[in-house]
Enzyme design. Structure first.
Site, mmCIF file in Angstrom:
data_model
loop_
_atom_site.group_PDB
_atom_site.id
_atom_site.type_symbol
_atom_site.label_atom_id
_atom_site.label_comp_id
_atom_site.label_asym_id
_atom_site.label_seq_id
_atom_site.Cartn_x
_atom_site.Cartn_y
_atom_site.Cartn_z
ATOM 1 N N ASN A 26 0.802 -1.405 -0.442
ATOM 2 C CA ASN A 26 -0.346 0.107 -0.532
ATOM 3 C C ASN A 26 1.193 1.142 0.023
ATOM 4 O O ASN A 26 2.434 0.956 0.030
ATOM 5 C CB ASN A 26 -0.705 0.505 1.190
ATOM 6 C CG ASN A 26 0.027 -0.405 2.667
ATOM 7 O OD1 ASN A 26 0.548 0.654 2.503
ATOM 8 N ND2 ASN A 26 -0.567 -1.246 3.458
ATOM 9 N N ASP B 139 1.448 -9.140 1.160
ATOM 10 C CA ASP B 139 2.275 -8.119 1.225
ATOM 11 C C ASP B 139 2.676 -8.416 3.228
ATOM 12 O O ASP B 139 3.910 -8.496 3.401
ATOM 13 C CB ASP B 139 1.666 -6.450 2.341
ATOM 14 C CG ASP B 139 2.352 -5.514 2.350
ATOM 15 O OD1 ASP B 139 3.259 -5.474 2.799
ATOM 16 O OD2 ASP B 139 1.488 -4.031 2.028
HETATM 17 N N1 AR6 Z 1 2.172 -15.646 -2.435
HETATM 18 C C1 AR6 Z 1 1.375 -15.777 -3.530
HETATM 19 N N2 AR6 Z 1 0.156 -14.690 -3.537
HETATM 20 C C2 AR6 Z 1 -0.396 -14.597 -2.280
HETATM 21 C C3 AR6 Z 1 0.036 -14.804 -0.966
HETATM 22 C C4 AR6 Z 1 1.391 -15.678 -1.132
HETATM 23 N N3 AR6 Z 1 2.036 -15.280 0.209
HETATM 24 N N4 AR6 Z 1 -0.458 -14.191 0.010
HETATM 25 C C5 AR6 Z 1 -1.659 -13.397 -0.673
HETATM 26 N N5 AR6 Z 1 -1.383 -13.805 -2.339
HETATM 27 P P1 AR6 Z 1 -3.648 -9.180 -1.935
HETATM 28 P P2 AR6 Z 1 -3.985 -6.222 -2.706
HETATM 29 C C6 AR6 Z 1 -1.996 -13.032 -3.354
HETATM 30 O O1 AR6 Z 1 -4.643 -8.980 -0.891
HETATM 31 O O2 AR6 Z 1 -5.363 -6.880 -3.392
HETATM 32 C C7 AR6 Z 1 -2.878 -5.503 2.207
HETATM 33 O O3 AR6 Z 1 -2.976 -4.960 2.874
HETATM 34 C C8 AR6 Z 1 -3.870 -13.316 -3.073
HETATM 35 O O4 AR6 Z 1 -4.155 -14.331 -3.104
HETATM 36 O O5 AR6 Z 1 -1.883 -9.644 -0.734
HETATM 37 O O6 AR6 Z 1 -2.986 -5.785 -3.565
HETATM 38 C C9 AR6 Z 1 -1.491 -3.697 1.212
HETATM 39 O O7 AR6 Z 1 -0.450 -3.739 2.336
HETATM 40 C C10 AR6 Z 1 -3.856 -12.239 -4.189
HETATM 41 O O8 AR6 Z 1 -4.137 -13.009 -5.605
HETATM 42 O O9 AR6 Z 1 -3.196 -7.189 -3.012
HETATM 43 C C11 AR6 Z 1 -2.407 -3.383 0.442
HETATM 44 O O10 AR6 Z 1 -3.193 -2.637 1.151
HETATM 45 C C12 AR6 Z 1 -2.966 -11.436 -4.208
HETATM 46 O O11 AR6 Z 1 -1.650 -12.235 -3.644
HETATM 47 C C13 AR6 Z 1 -3.296 -4.243 0.172
HETATM 48 O O12 AR6 Z 1 -2.990 -5.393 0.744
HETATM 49 C C14 AR6 Z 1 -3.041 -10.360 -3.777
HETATM 50 O O13 AR6 Z 1 -3.206 -9.824 -2.947
HETATM 51 C C15 AR6 Z 1 -3.355 -4.736 -1.337
HETATM 52 O O14 AR6 Z 1 -3.670 -5.399 -1.472
#
Ligand code: AR6
Length: 189
Positions: A22, A32
């Protein structure tokens, strides 16, 4: 070269993994949170040192910043901030495309030869997975094509077999779910 991997991005031994961060860049949920946990508290300290461009914003949406990977197998973490999805009519596709382009540029500027992306914006930020994957694939393919052309020109100009300024770049789409991996497999087949 493009590869699809299903699993946890924090386990990948690549030059750079991309974090779907973020704007504050001090950790959060989803990928993250996983990256900060695996990299250790040094990553938080390194993020704190990234200058704010305005109060509370170290990385504006669509841009990217780089830090070391600390306890991760990856050498670097490239933090990028995807758009929060509203309806697709508020610049979300352009911002998401910029995340991929800027992360790839930062990786190559730092000498990376391999980089892994999570599916940016498709978790907490709510971007539809299929539409996001189309943008990801398009931007990565364009970047690699452009890079290949530049290497060819440099080759002709220098008379060498491969330009030292453009080593091959491996790009991994790291999907947490098998559903995500299937979307990428279809797009790349
Ligand atoms: N390895 C690979 N992919 C992952 C993992 C992992 N360990 N964990 C989750 N994913 P998101 P966004 C996938 O929510 O939508 C955070 O709080 C997940 O299934 O992580 O860009 C940040 O600080 C999904 O497909 O990121 C921001 O505030 C993808 O990663 C916000 O979330 C992205 O999901 C960003 O939201």
């Amino acid at each position: 070269m493009i590869k699809i991997v299903q699993g946890d991005i924090t386990t990948l031994a690549v030059d750079a993994i991309v974090n779907a961060a973020n704007q504050v860049m001090l950790g959060g949920g989803g990928v993250d949170g996983a990256i900060h946990r695996a990299a250790g508290p040094e990553l938080y300290e390194a993020c704190l040192k990234v200058p704010e461009v305005r109060p509370g914003v170290r990385c504006p949406t669509g841009e990217a910043r780089i830090t070391p990977g600390f306890r991760l197998p990856a050498k670097f973490v490239i933090h990028t901030v995807g758009p929060v999805y509203r309806d697709g009519q508020h610049g979300e596709p352009e911002k998401l495309a910029a995340c991929y382009r800027n992360s790839l540029a930062l990786a190559t500027e730092n000498g990376c030869t391999s980089i892994a992306f999570p599916c940016i914006s498709t978790g907490i930020y709510g971007y539809p997975k299929e539409a996001a994957a189309q943008i990801a694939v398009r931007e990565v393919e364009n970047f690699l094509t452009q890079r290949f052309r530049e290497a060819e020109v440099a080759e002709v100009e220098s008379g060498r077999a491969r330009s030292p300024s453009a080593p091959p770049l491996e790009v991994i789409f790291c999907c947490f779910s098998s559903h995500g991996a299937t979307i990428y497999e279809k797009l790349l087949s």
